[in-house]
Scaffold this active site. Structure first.
Site, PDB file in Angstrom:
ATOM      1  N   GLU A 195       0.845  -1.281   0.116  1.00 25.85           N
ATOM      2  CA  GLU A 195       0.157   0.142   0.016  1.00 25.85           C
ATOM      3  C   GLU A 195       0.964   1.176   0.068  1.00 25.85           C
ATOM      4  O   GLU A 195       0.755   2.462  -0.756  1.00 25.85           O
ATOM      5  CB  GLU A 195      -0.995   0.101   1.282  1.00 25.85           C
ATOM      6  CG  GLU A 195      -2.124  -0.728   1.111  1.00 25.85           C
ATOM      7  CD  GLU A 195      -3.252  -0.765   2.326  1.00 25.85           C
ATOM      8  OE1 GLU A 195      -3.170   0.347   2.781  1.00 25.85           O
ATOM      9  OE2 GLU A 195      -3.773  -1.848   2.664  1.00 25.85           O
ATOM     10  N   SER A 269       6.189 -20.432  -1.360  1.00 25.76           N
ATOM     11  CA  SER A 269       6.413 -21.864  -1.130  1.00 25.76           C
ATOM     12  C   SER A 269       5.586 -22.740  -2.391  1.00 25.76           C
ATOM     13  O   SER A 269       5.085 -22.020  -3.022  1.00 25.76           O
ATOM     14  CB  SER A 269       5.726 -22.325   0.139  1.00 25.76           C
ATOM     15  OG  SER A 269       6.042 -21.627   1.322  1.00 25.76           O
ATOM     16  N   ASP A 341      -4.886 -10.369   1.716  1.00 28.21           N
ATOM     17  CA  ASP A 341      -4.618  -8.903   1.749  1.00 28.21           C
ATOM     18  C   ASP A 341      -5.061  -8.738   3.393  1.00 28.21           C
ATOM     19  O   ASP A 341      -6.348  -8.255   3.504  1.00 28.21           O
ATOM     20  CB  ASP A 341      -5.234  -8.055   0.714  1.00 28.21           C
ATOM     21  CG  ASP A 341      -4.845  -6.584   0.976  1.00 28.21           C
ATOM     22  OD1 ASP A 341      -4.293  -6.238   2.049  1.00 28.21           O
ATOM     23  OD2 ASP A 341      -5.635  -5.703   0.009  1.00 28.21           O
ATOM     24  N   ASP A 344      -4.644  -3.255   6.319  1.00 24.55           N
ATOM     25  CA  ASP A 344      -5.032  -1.776   5.808  1.00 24.55           C
ATOM     26  C   ASP A 344      -4.112  -0.690   6.307  1.00 24.55           C
ATOM     27  O   ASP A 344      -4.323  -0.715   7.686  1.00 24.55           O
ATOM     28  CB  ASP A 344      -6.394  -1.499   5.632  1.00 24.55           C
ATOM     29  CG  ASP A 344      -7.026  -2.244   4.341  1.00 24.55           C
ATOM     30  OD1 ASP A 344      -6.302  -2.493   3.276  1.00 24.55           O
ATOM     31  OD2 ASP A 344      -8.410  -2.043   4.312  1.00 24.55           O
TER      32      ASP A 344
END
Length: 829
Positions: A195, A269, A341, A344
Site C-alpha cells: 500500500e 512456497s 490482503d 490496511d
C-alpha cells in the site's frame, strides 16, 4: 640490546601463552553447552519417563506416555538445541532487542512495541482450548526445566551467544510461544508495504503507469489442476496482463529484516499432491517446500513426537509446541503463503486543537495510549508511548515507510487481522497435526486467524487443498479497495469484521486428483471477495502444472525431481521478447569489442533452455540483463524512487514489450526529444549488464558462473553480521535456481551482492502413502544451533545437492545408527 631482546621475547611468548590459555578456556566454556545426546536427566514437571532417541542425522524422536510429557520433552529438545534462536524470537516479539544490541536496535524495538504482539499473545490465552493450554504449559515447563539444568550443571549458559549477550534469561511462558507465531504472521504479509509503495509511486506516476508496474494477476485462480493433459500453458507462453529504502548490507538492516522483510520476500512456497489414480503405486503423494529466509540454524527443526496412540513427524519452529508441516500415520499436510490482503493502512486526521484526538465518521475521538520503558544496553532507558485508533496501532513513521505517505497533521494506523486477542491459530496447528482425515484437517484450519495459508492435505485415498486465515470484510464502497492507504474518517473504508472461516476457497478430492499451489491466485471472485490483488507471478505454478501433466503416473522420485527443478519459465517467456530484435539485427560497427561481446552473449542465450544452473554463465547474463532493463525502462520516470521496484520485474517487462494498454510508452526516454524503441532500450540494457559483469568477473565469458554470485547465505544472527565471526558462523555455498524456478532461490535484488540467494526452501519433504516410512525430508543447515556441534551444518550440503534423509517413524529405522538416547525421569516429590 640483547637483554631487551630477551625481555621482548619472553613478553611475546607470555602473551601467546595467555592467548592460548584464554582460547582454551573459551572453547571449554562454550563446549559445555554442546548438546549431549546420551544422558539421563531428572526433571520436575514430568509425569513419567520419556525417551528421546537421536537418529543418525540427530533428529530427535520423542517417546512419551502422556500428551503433557510429550510436549514437555519437545520443550526440552528445542531448548537444548535452539535456546538462543528461541530467545531472539521471543525478544523480538516483546520489542526488547535493545537490551541485547544497544541503541542500534532501538528503532526496531519501537516498531515491534507499537504492534504490541506479546500483550495480544498474553490476552489470547483465555480464548485457547483446555488442550491447547495443557500443551503450552507443559512445553513451557520443559523449556524451563532445561534452563534449570543449564544453570545447575554449568552447561555454558545454554548457547555460545549468551556469553556475549548475557542480559538474563527469563522463564519461558505460554504467551511467548503464541507471540512467536504472531511474529511469523508478520513476516508472511506484505499488504501494508505494498500500500505505501503504491502511494509513494503515485507521486510520480499516473494510475495507468502504476497499473503497469503492479499488474493484476494474469491467469485464472486455481486450487486443483485441470484434468490430465488439458488446460496447461505451453512452455514460454506469454504472460499478457490486462487492467481490470534501506542498505541491505548494513548489519542492522539485516537484523530488521528478520521481522520486517521487503515486500518481495514476505513469503513463498510450493505444494502439490496427487491421489492414487495418478501414481504408480496407487497411493497418494504430497510434496511441500515452504520458502523462508535462510538462517543458521535453519528456521525449521525436524522432530518426531510419539503421542499416546498417534505419532507426528516433520518441521517445527523452536519456541512453538507443534509440528507445523509434516505427517502423522494417516495424513500429510503442507503449507504455502496464501497472500491474503490482511492489512490496511489508515490515514487518521488529528484534531488541530488536541493532537490526542482523531477524526471518525462520528466526530473527534480520543486515541488510546500507554507509555512503556525500553531498556537500552549501554545507554539510558527510553520511554515510548504506544497509541491506538479504532483501526489499530499508530506505528512509528519508519514502519513500512509510513511517514512518506502521511501528511502533516495526520498519523497512520495499521489494521491487521492478527492484531486480535481472539487468536486460536496455535490451536488449529495442534488439531491439524492430530487430524486423520481431510475433513478433520479442514475443520482444524478454520480456527486460523493469521497468517493466511494454503493447506494441501493428502490421505491414502485422496487429496485436497484449502485456504486458512480470516480475510477482512471490506465494504463494497471502499475508496481504496485496500490497494492504497485509506482515509480513516470515511465510513466506507472500514472493515465489517472478518470473513467467516468456512468461506475461503477450497478443493477437496477434485476429479482431476491433482492439487497444487505456488502462491498463485486461488480465486476468481471480484472485490471484496477477491482475497488479494497481489500474488506471486505465475511462472512457478505454470512449471508445476506442466511437469505434473507431463506424465500419467507419478512416483516419489518424480516429485523429488520436480522439487529440485531449476528451469525458469520466466526466462523462457521473457527472453524471446527482449532478445528477438537483437538476435536478427547487428550494428554497423561490426568488429567493435562491445558489439562482439553482445553477439557472443546473445548466441549463448539463444541456445539456452532457461535452466538456472550454478555452473552456467547464461543465468548470470540473463539476470543482469533483466535488472539493467528495469533500470533503463523505468529509471527516467521514477528517478530516486527506482529503488521501490529495483530488480527483475518480468510481468512489467512483458506488459511493456507486448505494449498492453499502451505500456510500450515506457521505452521512450521522456528526457530526450526523440522516441526510443523497446529494442533500442533492450540493447542498451544488455550492454549495461555485460559492462557490469566484465568489471566484476573479467572479459572471458566462459569463466562466468551463476553459482559464483548466487550463493546461499545462511545467516547466523547476530554473530554472522560482524567480521570476523561471519567467517565461522554463517553457512555459505553455491546454488542453482532463481527467483522464478520451482527450486526457488530468491536473490537479494539490490546492493553490492544483488544475486545472493537469501530466501529459499529451508524445508523440503515428499510424503509417500505407498509406505509413509519411506517418505523423505531435509532442512537447510543442521538440527543443532550450537556452533561447535557437527550437526550445526551437516545437512547443508545434502540440501544444496537436492538430497534428502529418511522420514521414518519406524523404531527399527530410528535406532539403526542412532547417535544416542536421552532419558528424562520425573523428579520425586
Amino acid at each position: 640490546m640483547r637483554t631487551l631482546f630477551r625481555v621482548l621475547l619472553w613478553l611475546t611468548g607470555g602473551l601467546l601463552a595467555l592467548a592460548l590459555i584464554a582460547a582454551g578456556l573459551g572453547y571449554y566454556l562454550i563446549s559445555r553447552s554442546k548438546p549431549d545426546y546420551d544422558s539421563v536427566q531428572t526433571l520436575a514437571g514430568l509425569n513419567g519417563e520419556v525417551e528421546i532417541v537421536r537418529d543418525a542425522n540427530a533428529v530427535p524422536h520423542i517417546y512419551a506416555q502422556t500428551d503433557a510429557d510429550a510436549y514437555f520433552a519437545l520443550g526440552v529438545v528445542h531448548a537444548q538445541e535452539r535456546l538462543w534462536q528461541m530467545e531472539l524470537s521471543r525478544r523480538g516479539a516483546q520489542g526488547r532487542l535493545s537490551e541485547l544490541f544497544g541503541p542500534a536496535a532501538l528503532s526496531l524495538d519501537r516498531r515491534l512495541r507499537a504492534l504490541d504482539l506479546h500483550a495480544l499473545a498474553r490476552a489470547s490465552l483465555r480464548y485457547q482450548s483446555a488442550e491447547t493450554i495443557e500443551a503450552l504449559d507443559a512445553y513451557s515447563a520443559g523449556v524451563n526445566a532445561w534452563i534449570g539444568v543449564v544453570n545447575e550443571s554449568a552447561l555454558g549458559r545454554g548457547a555460545p551467544e549468551f556469553f556475549l549477550f548475557n542480559e538474563g534469561l527469563a522463564p519461558w511462558t505460554p504467551a511467548d510461544s503464541i507471540a512467536i507465531l504472531k511474529v511469523m504472521a508478520l513476516r508472511l504479509t506484505n499488504a501494508a508495504t505494498m500500500e505505501t509503495k503504491r502511494a509513494k509511486l503515485l507521486r510520480r506516476l499516473t494510475p495507468e503507469q502504476l497499473e503497469d508496474l503492479f499488474p493484476v494477476y494474469p491467469d485464472p485462480g486455481i486450487l486443483s489442476l485441470p484434468t490430465f493433459a488439458k488446460g496447461h500453458p505451453e512452455p514460454g507462453a506469454p504472460t499478457v496482463t490486462r487492467r481490470a529504502s534501506r542498505d541491505e548490507d548494513d548489519a542492522l538492516g539485516e537484523l530488521e529484516e528478520l521481522f520486517f522483510p521487503p515486500a518481495r520476500r514476505a513469503g513463498a512456497s510450493n505444494v502439490w499432491a496427487v491421489d492414487g489414480d495418478r501414481t504408480a503405486t496407487g497411493a497418494s503423494l504430497l510434496a511441500n517446500d515452504p520458502h523462508l529466509w535462510l538462517s543458521a540454524p535453519s528456521v525449521w527443526m525436524l522432530v518426531h513426537v510419539e503421542f499416546p496412540g498417534e505419532g507426528v513427524i516433520g518441521g517445527s519452529l523452536a519456541g512453538v509446541p507443534a509440528v507445523l508441516v509434516g505427517r502423522n500415520r494417516s495424513l500429510a499436510w503442507g503449507l504455502t503463503t496464501a497472500g491474503i490482503d490482511d492489512q490496511d493502512v489508515y490515514i487518521e486526521k488529528l484534531n488541530p486543537e488536541n493532537p490526542d484526538e482523531y477524526l471518525t465518521p462520528e466526530g473527534w475521538a480520543r486515541m488510546t495510549s500507554r507509555t512503556e520503558t525500553i531498556r537500552v544496553k549501554g545507554a539510558d532507558d527510553v520511554a515510548t508511548t504506544l497509541r491506538w485508533t479504532r483501526h489499530g496501532p499508530v506505528p512509528p513513521p519508519d514502519l513500512y515507510d509510513l511517514g512518506a505517505v502521511t501528511p502533516e497533521g495526520h498519523v497512520a494506523a495499521l489494521a491487521w487481522t492478527a492484531l486480535s486477542a481472539e487468536d486460536r491459530s496455535l490451536e488449529a496447528a495442534l488439531n491439524l497435526m492430530r487430524a486423520t482425515t481431510i475433513e478433520a484437517a479442514v475443520k482444524a484450519g478454520e480456527k486460523v486467524l493469521a497468517p493466511g495459508q494454503n493447506v494441501a492435505v493428502a490421505e491414502k485415498s485422496g487429496v485436497g487443498v484449502f485456504v486458512t486465515g480470516r480475510p477482512p470484510n471490506r465494504r463494497i464502497g471502499s475508496r481504496s479497495h485496500g490497494r492504497l492507504p485509506s482515509l480513516g474518517w470515511i465510513a466506507e473504508n472500514d472493515w465489517d469484521g472478518l470473513a467467516d472461516p468456512s468461506a475461503t476457497p477450497r478443493s477437496i478430492r477434485p476429479a482431476s486428483g491433482v492439487v497444487a499451489n505456488a502462491n498463485n491466485r486461488t480465486t476468481n471472485a471480484p472485490f471484496p471477495d477477491h482475497l488479494s490483488f497481489d500474488w506471486e507471478a505465475p511462472y512457478r505454478i505454470r512449471r508445476i502444472e506442466q511437469k505434473l501433466n507431463a506424465r500419467q503416473f507419478h512416483t516419489a522420485e518424480s516429485f523429488v525431481e520436480l522439487q529440485n527443478d531449476t528451469v525458469s519459465e520466466m526466462a523462457r517467456a521473457v527472453l524471446p521478447l527482449i532478445a528477438s530484435d537483437l538476435w536478427w539485427t547487428r550494428d554497423e560497427g561490426v568488429g567493435d569489442a562491445r558489439g562482439d561481446r553482445r553477439d557472443a552473449a546473445l548466441k549463448m542465450l539463444g541456445a539456452w533452455n532457461g535452466e538456472m544452473s550454478e555452473h552456467a554463465a547464461e543465468p548470470l547474463i540473463f539476470a543482469a540483463w533483466m535488472r539493467a532493463l528495469t533500470r533503463r525502462i523505468a529509471g527516467d520516470e521514477l528517478g530516486e524512487d527506482l529503488s521501490e521496484i529495483e530488480g527483475a520485474r518480468p510481468l512489467f517487462i512483458e506488459r511493456v514489450f507486448y505494449d498492453v494498454d499502451g505500456a510500450g510508452r515506457w521505452c521512450d526516454v521522456d528526457k530526450t526529444a526523440r522516441v526510443e524503441t523497446c529494442a533500442e532500450i533492450s540493447k542498451l540494457a544488455l550492454d549495461d549488464a555485460l559492462d557490469e559483469l566484465v568489471a566484476a568477473h573479467g572479459a572471458d565469458m566462459s569463466t562466468w558462473r551463476w553459482g559464483e554470485v548466487h550463493r546461499a547465505r545462511h545467516l547466523a544472527t547476530p554473530l554472522g553480521l560482524r567480521w570476523p565471526f561471519d567467517l565461522f558462523v554463517n553457512i555459505e555455498h553455491e546454488t542453482s535456481g532463481g527467483d522464478y524456478t520451482v527450486q526457488r532461490a530468491q536473490t537479494r535484488g539490490r546492493g553490492p551482492e544483488p544475486y545472493l540467494n537469501v530466501h529459499a526452501a529451508g524445508y523440503r519433504a515428499v510424503y509417500d502413502f505407498a509406505d509413509l516410512d519411506r517418505s523423505v525430508y531435509i532442512i537447510s543447515t543442521g538440527e543443532s544451533g550450537h556452533l561447535l556441534s557437527r550437526h550445526y551444518d551437516d545437512l547443508a550440503e545434502l540440501w544444496r545437492a537436492g538430497e534428502y534423509i529418511p522420514m521414518s517413524m519406524a523404531d527399527s529405522d530410528i535406532r539403526a545408527g542412532a547417535l544416542g538416547v536421552m532419558r528424562l525421569l520425573p523428579a520425586e516429590e
